[in-house]
Design a protein around this motif. Structure first.
Motif, PDB file in Angstrom:
ATOM      1  N   ILE A  56      14.003 -36.614 -13.435  1.00 44.40           N
ATOM      2  CA  ILE A  56      15.099 -35.986 -14.180  1.00 44.40           C
ATOM      3  C   ILE A  56      14.511 -34.935 -15.116  1.00 44.40           C
ATOM      4  CG2 ILE A  56      16.961 -36.340 -15.851  1.00 44.40           C
ATOM      5  CD1 ILE A  56      17.126 -39.245 -14.797  1.00 44.40           C
ATOM      6  N   PHE A  57      15.022 -33.721 -15.014  1.00 47.04           N
ATOM      7  CA  PHE A  57      14.635 -32.647 -15.921  1.00 47.04           C
ATOM      8  C   PHE A  57      15.831 -32.349 -16.802  1.00 47.04           C
ATOM      9  CE2 PHE A  57      11.985 -31.849 -12.154  1.00 47.04           C
ATOM     10  CZ  PHE A  57      10.737 -31.864 -12.748  1.00 47.04           C
ATOM     11  N   SER A  58      15.640 -32.418 -18.098  1.00 50.25           N
ATOM     12  CA  SER A  58      16.756 -32.207 -19.014  1.00 50.25           C
ATOM     13  C   SER A  58      17.182 -30.749 -19.090  1.00 50.25           C
ATOM     14  CB  SER A  58      16.406 -32.720 -20.406  1.00 50.25           C
ATOM     15  OG  SER A  58      15.317 -31.985 -20.932  1.00 50.25           O
ATOM     16  N   GLU A  59      16.254 -29.847 -18.807  1.00 51.86           N
ATOM     17  CA  GLU A  59      16.578 -28.428 -18.891  1.00 51.86           C
ATOM     18  C   GLU A  59      15.684 -27.651 -17.921  1.00 51.86           C
ATOM     19  OE1 GLU A  59      16.749 -24.953 -22.261  1.00 51.86           O
ATOM     20  OE2 GLU A  59      16.722 -27.026 -22.906  1.00 51.86           O
ATOM     21  N   VAL A  60      16.282 -27.094 -16.892  1.00 44.36           N
ATOM     22  CA  VAL A  60      15.525 -26.382 -15.860  1.00 44.36           C
ATOM     23  C   VAL A  60      14.752 -25.206 -16.443  1.00 44.36           C
ATOM     24  CG1 VAL A  60      15.724 -25.052 -13.720  1.00 44.36           C
ATOM     25  CG2 VAL A  60      17.094 -27.098 -14.037  1.00 44.36           C
ATOM     26  N   SER A  61      15.285 -24.541 -17.437  1.00 37.94           N
ATOM     27  CA  SER A  61      14.616 -23.366 -18.000  1.00 37.94           C
ATOM     28  C   SER A  61      13.283 -23.712 -18.669  1.00 37.94           C
ATOM     29  CB  SER A  61      15.518 -22.661 -19.012  1.00 37.94           C
ATOM     30  OG  SER A  61      15.723 -23.475 -20.142  1.00 37.94           O
ATOM     31  N   ARG A  62      13.042 -24.998 -18.935  1.00 42.57           N
ATOM     32  CA  ARG A  62      11.772 -25.401 -19.543  1.00 42.57           C
ATOM     33  C   ARG A  62      10.673 -25.597 -18.502  1.00 42.57           C
ATOM     34  NH1 ARG A  62      11.064 -23.615 -23.719  1.00 42.57           N
ATOM     35  NH2 ARG A  62       9.474 -25.156 -24.190  1.00 42.57           N
ATOM     36  N   ILE A  63      11.042 -25.723 -17.223  1.00 40.46           N
ATOM     37  CA  ILE A  63      10.028 -25.940 -16.194  1.00 40.46           C
ATOM     38  C   ILE A  63       9.730 -24.688 -15.381  1.00 40.46           C
ATOM     39  CG2 ILE A  63      10.396 -28.408 -15.996  1.00 40.46           C
ATOM     40  CD1 ILE A  63      12.070 -27.857 -13.492  1.00 40.46           C
ATOM     41  N   THR A  64      10.666 -23.757 -15.326  1.00 38.15           N
ATOM     42  CA  THR A  64      10.447 -22.504 -14.611  1.00 38.15           C
ATOM     43  C   THR A  64      11.498 -21.482 -15.022  1.00 38.15           C
ATOM     44  OG1 THR A  64      10.128 -21.483 -12.446  1.00 38.15           O
ATOM     45  CG2 THR A  64      11.811 -23.175 -12.600  1.00 38.15           C
ATOM     46  N   ARG A  65      11.188 -20.232 -14.810  1.00 41.37           N
ATOM     47  CA  ARG A  65      12.127 -19.150 -15.126  1.00 41.37           C
ATOM     48  C   ARG A  65      12.725 -18.530 -13.869  1.00 41.37           C
ATOM     49  NH1 ARG A  65      11.678 -21.092 -19.598  1.00 41.37           N
ATOM     50  NH2 ARG A  65      10.604 -20.173 -21.350  1.00 41.37           N
ATOM     51  N   SER A  66      12.355 -19.054 -12.705  1.00 43.63           N
ATOM     52  CA  SER A  66      12.742 -18.444 -11.440  1.00 43.63           C
ATOM     53  C   SER A  66      13.560 -19.410 -10.588  1.00 43.63           C
ATOM     54  CB  SER A  66      11.470 -18.037 -10.678  1.00 43.63           C
ATOM     55  OG  SER A  66      11.728 -17.826  -9.322  1.00 43.63           O
ATOM     56  N   ILE A  67      14.678 -18.935 -10.074  1.00 43.84           N
ATOM     57  CA  ILE A  67      15.491 -19.749  -9.173  1.00 43.84           C
ATOM     58  C   ILE A  67      14.705 -20.075  -7.908  1.00 43.84           C
ATOM     59  CG2 ILE A  67      17.554 -19.748  -7.712  1.00 43.84           C
ATOM     60  CD1 ILE A  67      18.924 -18.134  -9.935  1.00 43.84           C
ATOM     61  N   LEU A  68      13.897 -19.141  -7.437  1.00 44.67           N
ATOM     62  CA  LEU A  68      13.076 -19.374  -6.257  1.00 44.67           C
ATOM     63  C   LEU A  68      12.134 -20.556  -6.476  1.00 44.67           C
ATOM     64  CD1 LEU A  68      12.153 -18.618  -3.436  1.00 44.67           C
ATOM     65  CD2 LEU A  68      10.606 -16.951  -4.465  1.00 44.67           C
ATOM     66  N   GLN A  69      11.528 -20.636  -7.655  1.00 45.87           N
ATOM     67  CA  GLN A  69      10.630 -21.753  -7.945  1.00 45.87           C
ATOM     68  C   GLN A  69      11.389 -23.077  -8.044  1.00 45.87           C
ATOM     69  OE1 GLN A  69       7.845 -21.124 -11.108  1.00 45.87           O
ATOM     70  NE2 GLN A  69       6.881 -19.391 -10.084  1.00 45.87           N
ATOM     71  N   VAL A  70      12.603 -23.041  -8.571  1.00 47.88           N
ATOM     72  CA  VAL A  70      13.429 -24.251  -8.616  1.00 47.88           C
ATOM     73  C   VAL A  70      13.687 -24.730  -7.190  1.00 47.88           C
ATOM     74  CG1 VAL A  70      15.701 -25.191  -9.184  1.00 47.88           C
ATOM     75  CG2 VAL A  70      14.536 -23.711 -10.817  1.00 47.88           C
ATOM     76  N   LEU A  71      14.007 -23.802  -6.299  1.00 43.14           N
ATOM     77  CA  LEU A  71      14.248 -24.164  -4.903  1.00 43.14           C
ATOM     78  C   LEU A  71      12.979 -24.700  -4.240  1.00 43.14           C
ATOM     79  CD1 LEU A  71      16.564 -21.213  -3.833  1.00 43.14           C
ATOM     80  CD2 LEU A  71      17.221 -23.568  -4.354  1.00 43.14           C
ATOM     81  N   GLU A  72      11.836 -24.131  -4.562  1.00 40.12           N
ATOM     82  CA  GLU A  72      10.560 -24.631  -4.029  1.00 40.12           C
ATOM     83  C   GLU A  72      10.311 -26.059  -4.508  1.00 40.12           C
ATOM     84  OE1 GLU A  72       7.596 -21.866  -5.312  1.00 40.12           O
ATOM     85  OE2 GLU A  72       8.181 -20.342  -3.867  1.00 40.12           O
ATOM     86  N   MET A  73      10.593 -26.332  -5.774  1.00 41.53           N
ATOM     87  CA  MET A  73      10.408 -27.670  -6.315  1.00 41.53           C
ATOM     88  C   MET A  73      11.331 -28.667  -5.636  1.00 41.53           C
ATOM     89  SD  MET A  73       9.790 -27.269 -10.375  1.00 41.53           S
ATOM     90  CE  MET A  73      10.359 -25.651 -10.778  1.00 41.53           C
ATOM     91  N   GLU A  96      12.593 -28.393  -2.651  1.00 40.40           N
ATOM     92  CA  GLU A  96      12.094 -28.578  -1.282  1.00 40.40           C
ATOM     93  C   GLU A  96      10.927 -29.560  -1.273  1.00 40.40           C
ATOM     94  OE1 GLU A  96      10.642 -25.923   2.513  1.00 40.40           O
ATOM     95  OE2 GLU A  96      10.047 -25.257   0.515  1.00 40.40           O
ATOM     96  N   CYS A  97      10.036 -29.437  -2.215  1.00 40.84           N
ATOM     97  CA  CYS A  97       8.908 -30.360  -2.336  1.00 40.84           C
ATOM     98  C   CYS A  97       9.426 -31.784  -2.502  1.00 40.84           C
ATOM     99  CB  CYS A  97       8.027 -29.951  -3.514  1.00 40.84           C
ATOM    100  SG  CYS A  97       6.655 -31.085  -3.861  1.00 40.84           S
ATOM    101  N   CYS A  98      10.415 -31.963  -3.348  1.00 34.48           N
ATOM    102  CA  CYS A  98      10.986 -33.289  -3.578  1.00 34.48           C
ATOM    103  C   CYS A  98      11.616 -33.843  -2.303  1.00 34.48           C
ATOM    104  CB  CYS A  98      12.032 -33.242  -4.689  1.00 34.48           C
ATOM    105  SG  CYS A  98      11.341 -32.942  -6.326  1.00 34.48           S
ATOM    106  N   VAL A  99      12.391 -33.027  -1.616  1.00 38.86           N
ATOM    107  CA  VAL A  99      13.060 -33.478  -0.386  1.00 38.86           C
ATOM    108  C   VAL A  99      12.024 -33.889   0.658  1.00 38.86           C
ATOM    109  CG1 VAL A  99      14.443 -32.699   1.580  1.00 38.86           C
ATOM    110  CG2 VAL A  99      15.172 -32.172  -0.746  1.00 38.86           C
ATOM    111  N   LEU A 100      10.994 -33.075   0.827  1.00 39.59           N
ATOM    112  CA  LEU A 100       9.955 -33.380   1.823  1.00 39.59           C
ATOM    113  C   LEU A 100       9.207 -34.667   1.498  1.00 39.59           C
ATOM    114  CD1 LEU A 100       8.527 -29.808   2.486  1.00 39.59           C
ATOM    115  CD2 LEU A 100      10.028 -31.154   3.962  1.00 39.59           C
TER     116      LEU A 100
END
Length: 59
Positions: free
Chosen positions: A31-48, A50-54
């Motif tokens: 659980i991430f309380s705030e996405v903006s604290r882990i990355t500034r890019s939507i592409l990186q959020v999608l990569e993360m 995808e990593c979780c799903v895999l």
């Protein structure tokens, strides 16, 4: 886990990368309380996500 590295670094090279690629196990929940604290890019959020799903991680 606290992440204090600059947001300019690629997510997989920071604490969050270690968490998602090595520490958490299948069927764990992350659980991430705030996405903006882990990355500034939507592409990186999608990569993360995808990593979780895999890896079978619930995020």
């Amino acid at each position: 886990m606290e992440n204090t590295v600059s947001g300019r670094e690629k997510w997989s090279e920071r604490g969050v990368g270690l968490l998602l690629t090595e520490t958490v196990q299948e069927s764990d929940i992350v659980i991430f309380s705030e996405v903006s604290r882990i990355t500034r890019s939507i592409l990186q959020v999608l990569e993360m996500l995808e990593c979780c799903v895999l890896r079978g991680i619930n995020a």
